[in-house]
Scaffold this motif. Structure first.
Motif, PDB file in Angstrom:
ATOM      1  N   ASP A  73       0.698  -1.348   0.083  1.00 22.47           N
ATOM      2  CA  ASP A  73       0.081   0.006   0.103  1.00 22.47           C
ATOM      3  C   ASP A  73       0.637   1.204   0.044  1.00 22.47           C
ATOM      4  O   ASP A  73       0.371   2.517   0.402  1.00 22.47           O
ATOM      5  N   MET A 125      -6.258   0.303   4.888  1.00 25.68           N
ATOM      6  CA  MET A 125      -5.313  -0.459   3.980  1.00 25.68           C
ATOM      7  C   MET A 125      -6.176  -1.203   2.955  1.00 25.68           C
ATOM      8  O   MET A 125      -7.221  -1.441   3.280  1.00 25.68           O
ATOM      9  N   PRO A 175      -5.357   9.351   4.679  1.00 29.59           N
ATOM     10  CA  PRO A 175      -5.049   8.033   5.120  1.00 29.59           C
ATOM     11  C   PRO A 175      -5.185   7.898   6.618  1.00 29.59           C
ATOM     12  O   PRO A 175      -5.025   8.436   7.716  1.00 29.59           O
ATOM     13  N   PHE A 199      -0.913   5.136   0.024  1.00 28.95           N
ATOM     14  CA  PHE A 199      -0.431   5.921   1.166  1.00 28.95           C
ATOM     15  C   PHE A 199      -0.043   7.503   0.674  1.00 28.95           C
ATOM     16  O   PHE A 199      -0.523   8.516   1.072  1.00 28.95           O
ATOM     17  N   LEU A 202      -3.095   2.677   8.117  1.00 26.23           N
ATOM     18  CA  LEU A 202      -2.640   2.635   6.855  1.00 26.23           C
ATOM     19  C   LEU A 202      -1.073   2.978   6.911  1.00 26.23           C
ATOM     20  O   LEU A 202      -0.020   2.685   6.499  1.00 26.23           O
TER      21      LEU A 202
END
Length: 335
Positions: free
Chosen positions: A127, A189, A147, A131, A151
């Motif tokens: 991710d 996420m 975010p 992000f 995450l």
């Protein structure tokens, strides 16, 4: 989607937080789909508010959604340009400016985002792009969607060790405690912990895990304090690092940077935490190397190392454009 009353009595389109009080695994993709579908809204109709840095510390959530700082420049929606390599193809086509890192021009975004492109190539977390792009190129909506803290923490825990290998600490601008908790409207996420750990991560020492490609060479050229063509006299392990001792003669300086000329006479470099990871370029020692590095306190750290292949068209292209190549401001980006 619905309407809600913002500051000064302005009626604004909003995304209801209650929509996401659902099962997290299903909601993650539903939220992204909702964000992308809502991104067609006209940004000029709305005021732009940033997430208050102390919101989490005070335990406040919904009441902070419409407070925070105003930007001097009116927000606008733009197509994500193809040369914004960090975020082009991230999954949505439109971004808004100012972004969530207070960059107010596309030129500034390009410059600052460019310094993070090498990190994507390391595949430290599945991710990482989601992000970073949520901050550098946020999806176009009537209010910023940050975010989630989880995450940020997942990407930080996976990628900070890789950054430290190159002498870059996790920057204060990405302090995870600044971001909202998962029970707020935020970007979660996209991959569970299991998926993230399955992302292919090379076991090769990071400075040795680079293709001999012109783009890669130029990216590391920009991120490095110094760049040299040299021969190595000796390689050995020392306190968990790999120590590289350069031969005294036949060094060609391509970028001197922070190096002092007297250091070139007895040049010693280190691959941070590289004692036990393989480095194909050094096994066995080659006749000459292109070596790029940074100074971290009293050590000179290797950021990238390539065997010098004078037949390589990619290397020839990179060497040709090194002097004229416009580099992003790495120092600023990692503050």
């Amino acid at each position: 989607m619905g309407t809600c009353r913002g500051p000064h009595g302005v009626t604004r389109t909003c995304v209801c937080v209650r929509v996401c009080v659902c099962v997290r695994s299903a909601c993650a993709y539903a939220l992204l789909a909702l964000l992308v579908s809502a991104a067609t809204a006209t940004a000029e109709e709305y005021d732009y508010y940033g997430w208050p840095p102390d919101a989490a510390a005070h335990g406040s959530h919904g009441s902070h959604a419409h407070t925070g700082r105003f930007y001097a420049k009116q927000p606008q929606c733009l197509d994500i340009p193809a040369d914004l390599r960090l975020c082009y193809g991230v999954g949505y086509k439109r971004m808004r400016l100012p972004n969530l890192l207070e960059h107010e021009t596309l030129a500034e975004v390009r410059q600052q985002a460019g310094s993070w492109v090498p990190l994507l190539a390391k595949r430290c977390h599945a991710d990482t792009q989601v992000f970073l792009c949520s901050l550098f190129a946020p999806v176009c909506l009537d209010r910023p969607i940050y975010p989630c803290r989880s995450l940020c923490e997942a990407v930080r825990d996976a990628c900070a060790p890789v950054m430290e290998t190159y002498g870059f600490p996790w920057p204060p601008m990405l302090t995870c405690s600044k971001f909202p908790l998962d029970n707020d409207l935020c970007i979660p996420m996209q991959y569970s912990t299991g998926h993230a750990t399955q992302t292919p991560v090379s076991k090769v020492c990071p400075p040795c895990d680079n293709e001999l490609k012109a783009d890669t060479i130029l990216e590391h050229f920009c991120a490095s304090d110094f760049v040299l063509k040299l021969k190595l006299k000796e390689v050995k392990k020392e306190r968990g690092d790999r120590k590289l001792v350069a031969a005294q003669k036949k060094k060609k300086v391509l970028k001197l940077g922070v190096l002092r000329k007297k250091e070139l006479k007895k040049l010693v470099l280190y691959i941070k935490n590289g004692a036990n990871c393989p480095c194909p370029q050094l096994e066995p020692l080659g006749p000459a190397y292109l070596l790029m590095g940074r100074r971290l306190e009293q050590q000179l750290l290797v950021m990238a190392i390539h065997q010098w292949d004078k037949r390589s068209k990619e290397l020839k292209f990179a060497l040709k454009y090194m002097k004229s190549h416009q580099c992003p401001s790495y120092h600023t980006a990692f503050q």
